[in-house]
Design a protein around this motif. Structure first.
Motif, short mmCIF file in Angstrom:
data_model
loop_
_atom_site.label_atom_id
_atom_site.label_comp_id
_atom_site.label_asym_id
_atom_site.label_seq_id
_atom_site.Cartn_x
_atom_site.Cartn_y
_atom_site.Cartn_z
N GLY C 40 0.79 -1.23 0.00
CA GLY C 40 0.00 0.00 0.00
C GLY C 40 0.82 1.28 0.00
N ILE C 42 3.70 3.95 -1.59
CA ILE C 42 4.11 4.40 -2.92
C ILE C 42 5.43 5.15 -2.86
N VAL C 93 3.93 16.25 -5.17
CA VAL C 93 4.28 14.83 -5.20
C VAL C 93 4.27 14.24 -3.79
N GLY C 95 2.27 14.84 -1.65
CA GLY C 95 0.87 14.56 -1.34
C GLY C 95 0.40 13.25 -1.96
N TYR C 96 1.14 12.73 -2.92
CA TYR C 96 0.78 11.47 -3.57
C TYR C 96 1.54 10.29 -2.97
N ASP C 98 4.52 8.15 -0.50
CA ASP C 98 4.93 7.95 0.90
C ASP C 98 6.42 8.19 1.09
#
Lengths: 355, 355, 355
Positions: C40, C42, C93, C95-96, C98
């Motif tokens: 989960g 990224i 980025v 915010g998208y 991890d």
């Protein structure tokens, strides 16, 4: 065939938009519930022109739903460079993927592609024409941050003549009750008349302003966009006005404490960097809302049988669309699809009038 | 070392090809049984020249098996631009990935790369030389749609002189009993003699035709390829013959109802768009069959211990291959591998005669 | 804010480096235990200049941990081409994703980006400045193959003046007890004085050598790097010395049986291909160790609360850094962050002295 393609946000009813927003909020609330919602599904991102932010937003959305992605971001690396038609590319890719997100520099391409796709297709921008998931991003941000989409005083600032995101936002918010608008721009870059018509038809109060400084004082939301230097009438005009439409600390200090600032990004210099940390500056958070909006959209298109998008009635025009930027110019096999609006024949791809 | 590299489809026995087809059919029948077959495995797609369709097909195949992908699609973005040798790149990538799919503009590169790969390597096209998974795609389509690979009347049309996909298809189908061929082209673009030799050696009846219109009438399958304008003898020749080898509605009307049309794609204008919806037009469905074929191939190479590919006996030639398009020209460390065929010394990389 | 950004390996304590190595070894021992460690999650790989090997290494690392990846490998395809600032790109980025792995041709960019990232950020190379995961790769290889990082005799050969990987490796190994160094180069490409200072301050014995052939005889490890032709004083110098610093079979025959050879890659011709199969040649295996090191790093940054990286004390300098290669030149909003070292004011981004 059931229409599951999102080409133009206008095709969605207010109920459908509200459903999308509700779904996005549910995902934000407990993202882990959706971690396997699209297991085994594949999103193809076909980006015929680069747009890192939009492409990464869609990829992240699909990955966070448990799906996977294929695609390209460079027209020179695609089969297009070998002269393959849009129809052939879409016919093949829709045999690989479960859903397609497409960006293209030519107007009407997403609509054209949807004719040949076996799977749902989302328009991620077709030239200067439409970019529905940007507006979806904007209204989800508004709904989450202001708690409603109605009875708001909305300021839009910048190049209102050419800004497709501004037009789409106004058209969408005009459908909700009690919204009023302040249109802030130079005279030369005023909003097009057809948008004024929409506001009047929907009974939305609006003001026209040439000063961001004056207009900002009682807004609920300020939507900033860029004015390109070359849009000014003359170099003197540019020098005289260049700071008038720049949001800086001084102007922001006049705004209400609960006003929010949005921007479709990329920002150049129309918002000064020193206000980025102001709690009203939401343009980066907005990008995150956009990702959740795209998750909601993918889910509804793939899994909600009731989420069917209305198809426009069309006919075959005897004339070809003459807009040089329209996809009908480059893809010869496309039929002359058109629709009637106010007694005129409009191109079904680029929405320009067919003479 | 056990050979698990698919460089040339010729290296597979008929039994192995049949096994691949059976596996592909089982996957098509219940794809969900294979959704986790390659969990935790990584496919590297090393595309030294762009080929969106082939690359997306392999990526989709691996993702649908539960695996993941890394790779590049642009030679300028790869370390090659810094002067790294093929050997070094492959040595490193085969330390990351479980299987490699590689495309390269230089002949023999896949064979050369396989010498240094620790993991199975699949040739996705090495210049104008070989492209085995295209032929795999073709015969899976044929097997699924006609129910057999034998006792078929096969038409091949277009540039039969230069078309590597046509040669590979004929060589493969000649191994099955009872197939006959109709070779449809201009005189200048006739099939090479060595293909005729193969047909005769295998006892396959064949006809030569200069008219698609005449030849189409009693075919089981028509395999269309493109003739490039510059292949015609003269401009007059081109003008006189340009429509002769184009499949259109008029010619198709003469064909049997159960004939099928394949094409390796991309199509340019050798098949008119108006027949795309004819049930016999299978070139888009063919791309989907190709994806299932690639799933089957990945599975057999990664998981079936019995699926070992026969290695050719080779020797070290005292002479370097002189084919200017051969990988031995650019990768200096490669040994002069060669094999004997009909008393001649052949380059093991590009299959050209070494003088 | 807690610092979870790896910009410079110098910021890690010996304990932290040892922890990284232990984690990498545990992953190597049973990789399947870590197959879902980052489910989960990224990783965004933002490569503003191509580096296929490093990018694939990070992607593979994240995929093998169960995570997924987004990103780009081509500056021309990114929003940067539209004039977006580093700050804005990173704000979005982060915010998208991890965790972010970033490479950029401009010195100090990773440090600058980390100021605006909400998630851990790893420097994958910022111009000729730093590349901490390369050194991490080197010392993990050393630890696994020699069983220790101390009491080793280390030879470094090639361009010692400009080689950032050599400097970083020496600085790191100087922290471990009992290591001695042999510095092998032309006079013109000798190691910088500040590295000699570090060796002396740490009490590390060192020798200077102009002959790889002589120096190789009693090394535990030989670290090879490339000398670019244009680094030689003259064409005659180049012709006279070009083979002196090339590792070939003849020189290797003088080395100990348990010496190991490392190289940061890409190799050009400073190691001849004929020794690649020698068991001492570990430069390809080194790439695999690097991948495990990156898995360990991602895990510690994402999941180990105790793995906090020390932040340097900084102040705001009245002067802007004048290094033309520094990120402060192109990103105007960056503050003049600086730190004191030996009484001098140093730029916090590029580590050059601010005058």
């Amino acid at each position: 065939m059931i229409n599951k393609n999102l080409i133009d946000l206008e095709a969605l009813s207010v109920d459908q938009i509200n459903k999308l927003i509700r779904k996005a909020k549910r995902i934000m609330k407990s993202p882990s519930d959706y971690r396997h919602a699209c297991d085994g599904k594949i999103l193809a991102t076909l980006f015929y022109e680069p747009s890192t932010r939009t492409q990464m937003s869609f990829q992240t959305a699909m990955l966070k739903l448990g799906g996977r992605t294929i695609g390209f971001d460079n027209p020179m690396n695609s089969s297009v460079a070998k002269g393959e038609s849009l129809k052939d590319t879409i016919s093949i890719v829709s045999g690989y993927a479960d859903i397609i997100a497409m960006r293209h520099p030519v107007e009407g391409t997403a609509m054209a592609a949807s004719l040949y796709s076996e799977v749902p297709l989302i328009n991620c921008g077709d030239g200067g024409h439409l970019h529905p998931t940007q507006t979806l991003t904007d209204i989800i941000t508004l709904s989450c941050e202001k708690g409603r989409l109605d009875h708001l005083k909305i300021g839009v600032c910048g190049d209102l003549l050419n800004g497709r995101t501004v037009h789409s936002l106004i058209k969408t918010l005009a459908k909700y009750e009690g919204n009023s608008f302040v249109l802030i721009s130079t005279k030369e870059l005023s909003i097009p008349l057809y948008i004024i018509d929409i506001l009047e038809k929907n009974g939305c109060p609006y003001e026209i302003s040439h000063s961001l400084s004056d207009a900002i004082v009682d807004l609920d939301m300020l939507y900033m966009t860029r004015i390109q230097r070359e849009r000014f009438k003359s170099e003197e005009d540019y020098e005289a006005q260049k700071y008038v439409f720049v949001l800086d600390r001084e102007k922001l200090d006049k705004a209400r404490e609960d006003m929010i600032i949005l921007h479709p990004l990329p920002r150049v210099n129309e918002i000064t960097v020193d206000i980025d940390d102001d709690p009203r500056a939401l343009y980066f958070k907005q990008a995150q809302y956009g990702m959740f909006g795209r998750m909601a959209l993918i889910l509804l298109l793939l899994q909600d049988e009731d989420f069917v998008i209305e198809s426009r009635d069309f006919e075959i025009s005897p004339h070809r669309c003459s807009n040089p930027k329209c996809v009908t110019q480059s893809e010869a096999y496309l039929p002359n699809l058109s629709y009637r609006k106010l007694g005129m024949q409009m191109c079904d791809f680029c929405d320009k009038r067919i003479d």
